[in-house]
Design an enzyme around this catalytic site. Structure first.
Site, PDB file in Angstrom:
ATOM      1  NE  ARG A  87       7.754  -1.310   9.483  1.00  0.00           N
ATOM      2  CZ  ARG A  87       6.387  -1.136   9.057  1.00  0.00           C
ATOM      3  NH1 ARG A  87       6.383  -0.444   7.914  1.00  0.00           N
ATOM      4  NH2 ARG A  87       5.134  -1.508   9.632  1.00  0.00           N
ATOM      5  NE  ARG A 124       8.296  -3.500   5.516  1.00  0.00           N
ATOM      6  CZ  ARG A 124       6.891  -3.244   5.657  1.00  0.00           C
ATOM      7  NH1 ARG A 124       6.197  -2.918   4.630  1.00  0.00           N
ATOM      8  NH2 ARG A 124       6.204  -3.482   6.745  1.00  0.00           N
ATOM      9  NE  ARG A 167      -3.327  -1.188  10.482  1.00  0.00           N
ATOM     10  CZ  ARG A 167      -2.243  -0.899  10.142  1.00  0.00           C
ATOM     11  NH1 ARG A 167      -2.155   0.454   9.466  1.00  0.00           N
ATOM     12  NH2 ARG A 167      -1.337  -1.466  10.033  1.00  0.00           N
ATOM     13  CE  LYS A 213      -2.070  -1.001   3.917  1.00  0.00           C
ATOM     14  NZ  LYS A 213      -1.348  -2.226   4.255  1.00  0.00           N
ATOM     15  NE  ARG A 236       2.943  -5.018  11.234  1.00  0.00           N
ATOM     16  CZ  ARG A 236       3.918  -4.795  10.247  1.00  0.00           C
ATOM     17  NH1 ARG A 236       4.992  -5.716  10.328  1.00  0.00           N
ATOM     18  NH2 ARG A 236       3.732  -4.086   9.480  1.00  0.00           N
TER      19      ARG A 236
HETATM   20  P1  AMP Z   1       1.763   0.068   9.138  1.00  0.00           P
HETATM   21  O1  AMP Z   1       3.020   0.625   8.781  1.00  0.00           O
HETATM   22  O2  AMP Z   1       0.717   0.774   8.399  1.00  0.00           O
HETATM   23  O3  AMP Z   1       1.878  -1.116   8.932  1.00  0.00           O
HETATM   24  O4  AMP Z   1       1.578   0.449  10.675  1.00  0.00           O
HETATM   25  C1  AMP Z   1       2.335   0.226  11.840  1.00  0.00           C
HETATM   26  C2  AMP Z   1       1.746   0.301  13.077  1.00  0.00           C
HETATM   27  O5  AMP Z   1       1.230   1.490  13.379  1.00  0.00           O
HETATM   28  C3  AMP Z   1       0.590  -0.560  13.384  1.00  0.00           C
HETATM   29  O6  AMP Z   1       1.131  -1.847  13.688  1.00  0.00           O
HETATM   30  C4  AMP Z   1      -0.044   0.130  14.582  1.00  0.00           C
HETATM   31  O7  AMP Z   1       0.671  -0.213  15.671  1.00  0.00           O
HETATM   32  C5  AMP Z   1       0.209   1.696  14.093  1.00  0.00           C
HETATM   33  N1  AMP Z   1      -1.023   1.894  13.140  1.00  0.00           N
HETATM   34  C6  AMP Z   1      -0.897   2.442  11.861  1.00  0.00           C
HETATM   35  N2  AMP Z   1      -1.992   2.820  11.369  1.00  0.00           N
HETATM   36  C7  AMP Z   1      -2.977   2.401  12.387  1.00  0.00           C
HETATM   37  C8  AMP Z   1      -4.308   2.475  12.524  1.00  0.00           C
HETATM   38  N3  AMP Z   1      -5.128   2.962  11.660  1.00  0.00           N
HETATM   39  N4  AMP Z   1      -4.867   2.144  13.528  1.00  0.00           N
HETATM   40  C9  AMP Z   1      -4.263   1.736  14.668  1.00  0.00           C
HETATM   41  N5  AMP Z   1      -2.993   1.428  14.706  1.00  0.00           N
HETATM   42  C10 AMP Z   1      -2.167   1.843  13.528  1.00  0.00           C
END
Ligand code: AMP
Length: 235
Positions: free
Chosen positions: A162, A128, A90, A15, A173
């Protein structure tokens, strides 16, 4: 009516890459809640500590905080003509909030489900690596750097992984995705605002598919020249 493009899919679906291309080529600002939280987690405050703990564990940050952050960011003037949401909504309360936001801002919601099978997702996440300087993203299986462990653009800079891309965190996740985010995908589908794209396509091919589903391919003349810097701001 301008668009809120919602890129939705599992962690590792690609994404972020697609959102950056839409920003670079179509001028739609990329709003990545993951990036916003990673930046916030680097600061020094009780809130930053709370976010750091959640992110490192692979758990979701509270709806309340995410909602406040998205409301604030999307009220900026660069979002007037639409924007791309990457990683939001989410959960059901986040989707509900987005409906209200879209109504207030007079934007229509176009959700794009970037569909990737679980075995590929796992390799994308475990493989990654990111350059901490350029933000460029590599993958040890699919897009290895020229020299193992080091950035192509900055050969002295070591790539980082990460903390939430470790196998035990990935599990958490992906579980959160199945539990909380799947129903949102169904909801956008049922309300006729979801298109599915094949997330296993090469990034350029996938980008073209996404443009097609959004009807942007009819406006090829509006495309900005590619700078090749997609990903430069990824944290
Ligand atoms: P991502 O890079 O989108 O996978 O997000 C990494 C982390 O950020 C997630 O595992 C959550 O801890 C937090 N996070 C990002 N977006 C959200 C969201 N919409 N709701 C809750 N936590 C989020």
């Amino acid at each position: 009516m301008s668009k809120i493009v919602v890129l939705i899919g599992a962690p590792g679906a690609g994404k972020g890459t697609q959102a950056r291309l839409l920003e670079e080529r179509r001028g739609l600002p990329q709003i990545s809640t993951g990036d916003i939280f990673r930046a916030l987690a680097k600061s020094n405050s009780p809130l930053a500590e709370e976010v750091r703990i959640k992110q490192t564990a692979g758990e979701l940050v509270s709806d309340d905080l995410v909602i406040r952050i998205v409301a604030d960011r999307t009220s900026a003037s660069d979002c007037r003509n639409g924007y791309v949401l990457d990683g939001f909504p989410r959960t059901a309360p986040q989707a509900e909030m987005l409906e209200g936001l879209a109504r207030d801002q007079q934007h229509e919601i176009n959700a794009v489900f970037v569909d990737v099978p679980p075995d590929i997702l796992e390799k994308r996440l475990t493989g990654r690596r990111t350059c901490p300087v350029s933000g460029e993203i590599y993958n040890i299986y699919f897009k290895p750097p020229k020299k193992e462990g080091y950035s192509d653009l900055y050969p002295d800079v070591q790539l980082i992984q990460r903390p939430d891309d470790m196998p035990d965190k990935i599990k958490v996740r992906l579980e959160a995705y199945e539990r909380d985010t799947r129903p949102i995908i169904d909801y956008f589908k049922q309300t006729g605002r979801l298109e599915r794209v094949d997330g296993t396509l090469e990034p350029e091919m996938l980008y073209r598919e996404i443009e097609k589903t959004l009807g942007l391919d009819k406006y090829a003349w509006m495309e900005r020249p590619a700078t090749g810097l997609a990903g430069k701001n990824k944290i």
